[in-house]
Design a protein around this motif. Structure first.
Motif, PDB file in Angstrom:
ATOM      1  N   ALA A  37       0.851  -1.204   0.000  1.00  8.36           N
ATOM      2  CA  ALA A  37       0.000   0.000   0.000  1.00  8.36           C
ATOM      3  C   ALA A  37       0.885   1.252   0.000  1.00  8.36           C
ATOM      4  CB  ALA A  37      -0.925   0.004   1.212  1.00  8.36           C
ATOM      5  N   LYS A  39       0.493   4.368   0.062  1.00  2.98           N
ATOM      6  CA  LYS A  39       0.291   5.545   0.914  1.00  2.98           C
ATOM      7  C   LYS A  39       1.079   5.478   2.223  1.00  2.98           C
ATOM      8  CE  LYS A  39      -4.021   4.604   3.502  1.00  2.98           C
ATOM      9  NZ  LYS A  39      -4.411   3.217   3.244  1.00  2.98           N
ATOM     10  N   ASP A  58      -0.748  -1.271  -4.100  1.00  2.00           N
ATOM     11  CA  ASP A  58      -2.105  -0.765  -3.895  1.00  2.00           C
ATOM     12  C   ASP A  58      -2.007   0.749  -3.940  1.00  2.00           C
ATOM     13  OD1 ASP A  58      -4.847  -0.482  -2.991  1.00  2.00           O
ATOM     14  OD2 ASP A  58      -4.039  -0.065  -1.007  1.00  2.00           O
ATOM     15  N   SER A  81      -7.374   1.487  -5.443  1.00  2.00           N
ATOM     16  CA  SER A  81      -8.398   1.673  -4.417  1.00  2.00           C
ATOM     17  C   SER A  81      -8.725   3.157  -4.283  1.00  2.00           C
ATOM     18  CB  SER A  81      -7.898   1.155  -3.067  1.00  2.00           C
ATOM     19  OG  SER A  81      -7.482  -0.190  -3.148  1.00  2.00           O
ATOM     20  N   ARG A 128     -15.498  -3.249  -3.696  1.00  2.00           N
ATOM     21  CA  ARG A 128     -15.067  -3.226  -2.291  1.00  2.00           C
ATOM     22  C   ARG A 128     -16.296  -3.273  -1.414  1.00  2.00           C
ATOM     23  NH1 ARG A 128     -11.198   1.075   0.931  1.00  2.00           N
ATOM     24  NH2 ARG A 128     -11.673   0.306   3.019  1.00  2.00           N
ATOM     25  N   HIS A 178     -11.306  -4.114   2.971  1.00  2.00           N
ATOM     26  CA  HIS A 178     -10.186  -3.625   3.789  1.00  2.00           C
ATOM     27  C   HIS A 178     -10.833  -3.051   5.040  1.00  2.00           C
ATOM     28  CE1 HIS A 178      -6.565  -1.500   5.062  1.00  2.00           C
ATOM     29  NE2 HIS A 178      -7.281  -0.407   5.166  1.00  2.00           N
ATOM     30  N   GLY A 180      -9.488  -1.996   8.091  1.00  2.00           N
ATOM     31  CA  GLY A 180      -8.890  -1.020   8.999  1.00  2.00           C
ATOM     32  C   GLY A 180      -7.395  -1.200   9.067  1.00  2.00           C
ATOM     33  N   SER A 181      -6.772  -0.512   9.987  1.00  2.00           N
ATOM     34  CA  SER A 181      -5.320  -0.493  10.068  1.00  2.00           C
ATOM     35  C   SER A 181      -4.868  -0.751  11.502  1.00  2.00           C
ATOM     36  CB  SER A 181      -4.824   0.876   9.597  1.00  2.00           C
ATOM     37  OG  SER A 181      -3.471   0.831   9.233  1.00  2.00           O
ATOM     38  N   GLY A 217      -5.259  -4.509   3.569  1.00  2.00           N
ATOM     39  CA  GLY A 217      -4.074  -4.460   4.426  1.00  2.00           C
ATOM     40  C   GLY A 217      -4.530  -4.459   5.868  1.00  2.00           C
ATOM     41  N   GLY A 218      -3.754  -3.814   6.727  1.00  2.00           N
ATOM     42  CA  GLY A 218      -4.223  -3.607   8.084  1.00  2.00           C
ATOM     43  C   GLY A 218      -3.484  -4.355   9.171  1.00  2.00           C
ATOM     44  N   VAL A 219      -2.526  -5.228   8.789  1.00  2.00           N
ATOM     45  CA  VAL A 219      -1.801  -5.978   9.827  1.00  2.00           C
ATOM     46  C   VAL A 219      -0.996  -5.006  10.694  1.00  2.00           C
ATOM     47  CG1 VAL A 219       0.050  -7.658  10.228  1.00  2.00           C
ATOM     48  CG2 VAL A 219      -1.691  -8.094   8.476  1.00  2.00           C
ATOM     49  N   GLU A 250      -2.891  -6.194   0.739  1.00  2.00           N
ATOM     50  CA  GLU A 250      -2.440  -4.801   0.560  1.00  2.00           C
ATOM     51  C   GLU A 250      -1.760  -4.280   1.820  1.00  2.00           C
ATOM     52  OE1 GLU A 250      -6.181  -2.854  -0.118  1.00  2.00           O
ATOM     53  OE2 GLU A 250      -6.416  -3.647  -2.149  1.00  2.00           O
ATOM     54  N   PRO A 251      -0.721  -4.933   2.312  1.00  2.00           N
ATOM     55  CA  PRO A 251      -0.097  -4.429   3.541  1.00  2.00           C
ATOM     56  C   PRO A 251       0.717  -3.164   3.275  1.00  2.00           C
ATOM     57  CG  PRO A 251       1.202  -6.246   2.662  1.00  2.00           C
ATOM     58  CD  PRO A 251      -0.014  -6.116   1.775  1.00  2.00           C
ATOM     59  N   GLY A 252       0.588  -2.202   4.141  1.00  2.00           N
ATOM     60  CA  GLY A 252       1.384  -0.982   4.051  1.00  2.00           C
ATOM     61  C   GLY A 252       2.277  -0.878   5.278  1.00  2.00           C
ATOM     62  N   ARG A 253       1.633  -0.591   6.396  1.00  2.00           N
ATOM     63  CA  ARG A 253       2.359  -0.416   7.657  1.00  2.00           C
ATOM     64  C   ARG A 253       3.266  -1.600   7.973  1.00  2.00           C
ATOM     65  NH1 ARG A 253       0.249   2.750  11.726  1.00  2.00           N
ATOM     66  NH2 ARG A 253      -1.800   2.543  10.751  1.00  2.00           N
ATOM     67  N   TYR A 348       3.378   5.990   7.362  1.00  2.00           N
ATOM     68  CA  TYR A 348       2.548   7.158   7.685  1.00  2.00           C
ATOM     69  C   TYR A 348       3.358   8.218   8.433  1.00  2.00           C
ATOM     70  CZ  TYR A 348      -0.778   3.655   6.279  1.00  2.00           C
ATOM     71  OH  TYR A 348      -1.409   2.672   5.559  1.00  2.00           O
TER      72      TYR A 348
HETATM   73  C1  LIG Z   1      -4.536   2.231   3.980  1.00  2.00           C
HETATM   74  C2  LIG Z   1      -4.939   1.077   3.147  1.00  2.00           C
HETATM   75  C3  LIG Z   1      -4.159  -0.086   3.118  1.00  2.00           C
HETATM   76  C4  LIG Z   1      -2.924  -0.270   3.960  1.00  2.00           C
HETATM   77  O1  LIG Z   1      -3.217  -0.345   5.306  1.00  2.00           O
HETATM   78  P1  LIG Z   1      -2.075  -0.756   6.361  1.00  2.00           P
HETATM   79  O2  LIG Z   1      -2.743  -0.693   7.657  1.00  2.00           O
HETATM   80  O3  LIG Z   1      -0.975   0.236   6.223  1.00  2.00           O
HETATM   81  O4  LIG Z   1      -1.628  -2.136   5.998  1.00  2.00           O
HETATM   82  C5  LIG Z   1      -4.554  -1.098   2.280  1.00  2.00           C
HETATM   83  N1  LIG Z   1      -5.660  -0.999   1.515  1.00  2.00           N
HETATM   84  C6  LIG Z   1      -6.444   0.101   1.524  1.00  2.00           C
HETATM   85  C7  LIG Z   1      -7.638   0.152   0.665  1.00  2.00           C
HETATM   86  C8  LIG Z   1      -6.112   1.167   2.342  1.00  2.00           C
HETATM   87  O5  LIG Z   1      -6.900   2.246   2.374  1.00  2.00           O
END
Ligand SMILES: *Cc1c(COP(=O)(O)O)cnc(C)c1O
Length: 393
Positions: A37, A39, A58, A81, A128, A178, A180-181, A217-219, A250-253, A348
């Motif tokens: 992800a 962002k 993502d 997304s 979604r 998705h 949450g985070s 994402g969200g892990v 879609e992992p970001g964090r 972030y």
């Molecule tokens: C923010 C977001 C992510 C990433 O979330 P993390 O908590 O950073 O893993 C993935 N998918 C979507 C749609 C998001 O808005």
């Protein structure tokens, strides 16, 4: 700091790779694509590091798409997304050939269809859905409840799929959610997956075939002393439920969070009868999470200082806001001029930074083995207003 100055973000290439590979390898032979992800941290060097090891992405804007392409990522590994994709963004994404649009409303589906038609092409889509599960995280980063703006109600999704299936210009591929985070338990993910799978069954009955499930994402990561998700167990629990369907995550964090730190310098120490303030050169415009979410970042001295003043310090920045703090009540031995590291600041951090109080955005550095590279120059004072003008008269 001698080379790059302060404040500063520092990322570890090795840790970014390790974190992404942990997701990728947990899937073994199961068809999957791990879409980082963007962002969470969109620096080109971060994206390039991930592109080189085969990551998907993502994205939530054309800006992120162009970053991915500029960093050597592939459009056909991007999922798009976001709740408010503009016409221009959709057109560009179709032209470069993104893997899939994650569609968040009926009107967005219409818009994508119209643009695909005008380009005489087919747009790949997922809907979604909002599975209405509680991710048990901070309300600002919880996205899977009915009261959130994201996705469509899971009960309304069937209609949209039917419409997409009937369109010449839309190509139904997947189902997306998705929730949450910074989620630290597996159970909300599995609850969401169960709801999603029920919908997949209904879709199949109506002759609509889903070829991938995008589970978002969200892990969560460790900031303090929380326990978080074991990625292998989480991935295996999902695989056990889905049969042969390809899984997109879609992992970001979880990819970049603990692969980055924020370095700041103590400018002044100020103590009164109630409080000990360490006034630092970093501020909420550089690292917003503490002010915005009351988030915790561990603080470590860059060099141990046994001659400093031992106290329970609040780390506060130069910005004219009472909410401008990066940490509170930290037992540290400090002197003026000390450098401090705020840990787990890779996600972030820089991406949420701003120029508030006309502060140039900080530099970013990537460490690669025993090498270090400047991957974003510190902004100059001139950068702050180069595209502004005054009116005559
Ligand atoms: C923010 C977001 C992510 C990433 O979330 P993390 O908590 O950073 O893993 C993935 N998918 C979507 C749609 C998001 O808005």
């Amino acid at each position: 700091m001698a080379v790059y100055g302060s404040p500063l973000y520092v990322y570890s290439r090795h840790d970014i790779e390790r974190n992404w590979l942990e997701f990728d390898q947990a899937f073994g032979q199961h068809p999957h694509l791990v879409c980082y992800a963007v962002k969470a941290n969109s620096n080109l060097a971060v994206l390039n590091t991930l592109a080189k090891i085969g990551s998907g992405f993502d994205i939530v804007s054309q800006g992120e798409l162009e970053r991915v392409l500029a960093a050597g990522g592939q459009a056909n590994r991007c999922v798009f997304s976001g709740v408010a994709k503009t016409k221009q963004e959709i057109k560009r994404a179709l032209e470069v050939g993104v893997r899939c649009f994650n569609v968040e409303s009926a009107s967005e589906l219409d818009r994508i269809e119209a643009i695909a038609k005008s380009l005489n092409t087919q747009a790949p889509i997922s809907i979604r859905v909002n599975p209405n599960v509680d991710a048990k995280t901070h309300p600002y980063i919880s996205t899977g409840l009915k009261e959130n703006k994201f996705g469509v109600d899971i009960d309304d999704a069937m209609d949209l799929y039917q419409r997409a299936q009937d369109s010449e210009y839309l190509n139904v591929q997947g189902l997306d959610c998705h929730i949450g985070s910074q989620i630290t338990e597996v159970s909300p993910f599995l609850d969401a997956l169960d709801k999603v799978l029920t919908l997949v069954e209904q879709l199949n009955k109506n002759g609509i075939e889903i070829t991938h499930l995008d589970l978002g994402g969200g892990v969560g990561i460790v900031y303090d002393d929380e326990r978080t998700i074991d990625i292998k167990a989480y991935v295996e629990a999902m695989i056990a439920k889905v049969g042969n369907i390809e899984i997109i995550l879609e992992p970001g964090r979880a990819v970049v969070g603990n692969a980055g730190i924020f370095i700041t310098k103590v400018e002044f120490l100020k103590q009164n009868s109630e409080h000990s303030f360490a006034i630092i050169d970093g501020a909420m415009n550089d690292l917003l999470r503490p002010s915005f979410y009351n988030a915790y970042h561990q603080v470590l001295p860059v060099n141990e200082n046994s001659n400093g003043i031992q106290a329970s310090w609040d780390l506060v920045g130069p910005i004219c806001e009472t909410g401008d703090f990066l940490a509170k009540d930290r037992d540290l031995s400090l002197s003026q001029g000390d450098y401090l590291a705020l840990m787990s600041a890779g996600a972030y951090g820089f991406t949420m930074s701003s120029n508030y109080n006309s502060r140039p955005r900080v530099a970013e550095v990537m460490v690669d083995g025993d090498q270090h590279h400047l991957v974003r120059e510190r902004e100059t004072i001139q950068d702050l207003f180069y595209n502004e003008s005054i009116i005559n008269g």
